[in-house]
Motif scaffolding. Sequence first.
Motif, PDB file in Angstrom:
ATOM      1  N   MET A   1      51.815  23.285  16.036  1.00 44.89           N
ATOM      2  CA  MET A   1      51.125  24.548  15.777  1.00 44.89           C
ATOM      3  C   MET A   1      50.260  24.909  16.983  1.00 44.89           C
ATOM      4  O   MET A   1      49.462  24.115  17.452  1.00 44.89           O
ATOM      5  CB  MET A   1      50.238  24.422  14.526  1.00 44.89           C
ATOM      6  N   ASN A   2      50.451  26.148  17.532  1.00 48.65           N
ATOM      7  CA  ASN A   2      49.622  26.576  18.651  1.00 48.65           C
ATOM      8  C   ASN A   2      48.374  27.303  18.156  1.00 48.65           C
ATOM      9  O   ASN A   2      48.168  27.494  16.958  1.00 48.65           O
ATOM     10  CB  ASN A   2      50.422  27.439  19.633  1.00 48.65           C
ATOM     11  N   LEU A   3      47.539  27.735  19.090  1.00 50.89           N
ATOM     12  CA  LEU A   3      46.269  28.368  18.724  1.00 50.89           C
ATOM     13  C   LEU A   3      46.472  29.666  17.951  1.00 50.89           C
ATOM     14  O   LEU A   3      45.689  29.998  17.060  1.00 50.89           O
ATOM     15  CB  LEU A   3      45.440  28.629  19.987  1.00 50.89           C
ATOM     16  N   ILE A   4      47.542  30.418  18.299  1.00 51.80           N
ATOM     17  CA  ILE A   4      47.789  31.679  17.599  1.00 51.80           C
ATOM     18  C   ILE A   4      48.187  31.418  16.155  1.00 51.80           C
ATOM     19  O   ILE A   4      47.702  32.079  15.231  1.00 51.80           O
ATOM     20  CB  ILE A   4      48.859  32.498  18.335  1.00 51.80           C
ATOM     21  N   ASN A   5      49.061  30.439  15.937  1.00 56.32           N
ATOM     22  CA  ASN A   5      49.414  30.065  14.560  1.00 56.32           C
ATOM     23  C   ASN A   5      48.167  29.681  13.774  1.00 56.32           C
ATOM     24  O   ASN A   5      47.981  30.102  12.620  1.00 56.32           O
ATOM     25  CB  ASN A   5      50.396  28.888  14.549  1.00 56.32           C
ATOM     26  N   PHE A   6      47.306  28.889  14.423  1.00 57.48           N
ATOM     27  CA  PHE A   6      46.081  28.449  13.764  1.00 57.48           C
ATOM     28  C   PHE A   6      45.190  29.641  13.424  1.00 57.48           C
ATOM     29  O   PHE A   6      44.678  29.754  12.293  1.00 57.48           O
ATOM     30  CB  PHE A   6      45.323  27.478  14.670  1.00 57.48           C
ATOM     31  N   ALA A   7      45.014  30.570  14.402  1.00 56.07           N
ATOM     32  CA  ALA A   7      44.153  31.737  14.182  1.00 56.07           C
ATOM     33  C   ALA A   7      44.697  32.629  13.073  1.00 56.07           C
ATOM     34  O   ALA A   7      43.933  33.141  12.234  1.00 56.07           O
ATOM     35  CB  ALA A   7      44.006  32.535  15.479  1.00 56.07           C
ATOM     36  N   LEU A   8      46.008  32.823  13.037  1.00 57.18           N
ATOM     37  CA  LEU A   8      46.600  33.673  12.006  1.00 57.18           C
ATOM     38  C   LEU A   8      46.535  32.998  10.638  1.00 57.18           C
ATOM     39  O   LEU A   8      46.341  33.666   9.612  1.00 57.18           O
ATOM     40  CB  LEU A   8      48.041  34.014  12.374  1.00 57.18           C
TER      41      LEU A   8
END
Length: 551
Positions: A1-8
């Motif tokens: 999981m990348n940062l964008i996945n985490f943020a979303l």
Amino acid sequence: MNLINFALNMLAPKAWVFEESTRDPRSAQKCVLFKYLARNKNTEYGRKYDFLNICSVKDYQAKVPMTDYEAIRPLIDRIAKGESNVITSDKVVFFGITSGTTGCPKLIPVTEYSRSKNSSLMKLWAYYINKEHPRVFSGKILSIISPEVKNFTEGGIPYGPEDGHAYNNLPLPIRSLYVLPYQVFYISDYDARYYAILRIAMEQDVTTVATLNPSTISLLCERIPRVQNAVIDDIEKGTLNKDINIPADIRKVVEKRLKPNPKRARELRAILEKNGKLLPKYFWPHMELVECWKGGTVKLYLKELPQYLGETAFRDFGYLSTEARSSVPLDDIGASSVLAVNTNFYEFIPREDIHKPNKRILLCDELEKGKEYVVIVTTPSGLCRYNIDDVIIVNGFFNKTPMIEFVQKAKNAISLTGEKIYESHINDSVNTAADKHGISADFFSSSVQMDNPPRYIFLVEFSHEPSRAGKMAFLKCIEEELCKENSEYKDIREQQLLGHPILKVVKKGEFEKYRARKISEGRHDGQFKMPQLVSDASFQKNFTIEEEIMP
């Protein structure tokens, strides 16, 4: 999981709130309405219609009239000149531009508050994409839009297309994945613009493509065989073809990002040798999703894309217009999306009532599956009971909230690729061109021809037939006038999403035969009017065409 996945994923509580509101849409809608009335109660418009003392939805409907753009144009013009507190208490920071029934474009106010409301909806849109397609954000995003700022009003407020505005207001982590520098969209030569897009994007690992009109993707893909060798050479050397017509300042920005990439060049040559052609399904093997319009008139063009993109999934952008972003797609199925009950206040007129003096005005929880409605909207930017002139259909419900899909414009208008051509545009353009060139016609009508790309055709029965050169000049002038009447038509023609129009000379007496046939079928003789704009592509089959004139 990348940062964008985490943020979303962190948006899950907001999605829960949205989904809970769909269980009781009437309460959600009432909350939205009274929030906006309170916010704008001390504006000129709010004082005129006594927002302060509106106590119910029925009260609102009784005190505040339904309106359209021409009715409020004088108020918008004052805001454009720099006046404040006219229809919204918030400072207008931008105008979305769109075509209206007259030759003057519509300027739709945008405020920081309305931006934040629409941005929240865009975040939900991204959340649901990420939920179903988490790998979308593992690579790069190819988003193709029109530049946001076209010019400034007399009061110094910028204005431009809605898609450019949305592009610049997506969450920052998502924008960081954009393949293209924003300056590319300011390349005015569209052949050069498409070359630059392919040159930059073919080097990248693109996992999603986002553009309102799916025919934009077809246009790009059709160009690949013509430019593939030059693009591969550019990628290998880290250059941008010097023969391409790109302004020096934009070229400088693009070239600064480029580096020699012989490895990628070898990969592309190997793909070309193996498959005999370069297609996105080969050079973007991790493509996960395409986001574009799926409803209305674009369905025909969606059918062409699998040949280029393989089995890639498609997701609709949702029901949106320059005036309002109004729904959230939850999945890739069809073109339906959930009405955004926390963003705008909606009223609906059943389509069969639109010309009746006593129209039924329904709220969102009163709609029926399979029925079509005209949308009336109250927005966070100050529009109140505003007729967008859109017809939607209810395809079902999410909890108790309608799942809607755009059908067409309500008045006599056509929008094949977003251009929104009204009968008044056609009438004014043809008549002006006829006056300029001394053309006399017994009848004319316009229709569409579903080529690739689609185009408008003009059926004309001349009183005194001009020379072929005269007909050519007449056709050229019609298009010039149409571009003046409708800036979106002009932009879309320049983008080559619409083909050049065709003048079709109709055999003498054909229109009268058509009229006689319609009267024999029950139309009233004294009330019969030849349609000047027809969306039915088979309409031209009613007439014998003697000559076709193309630019």
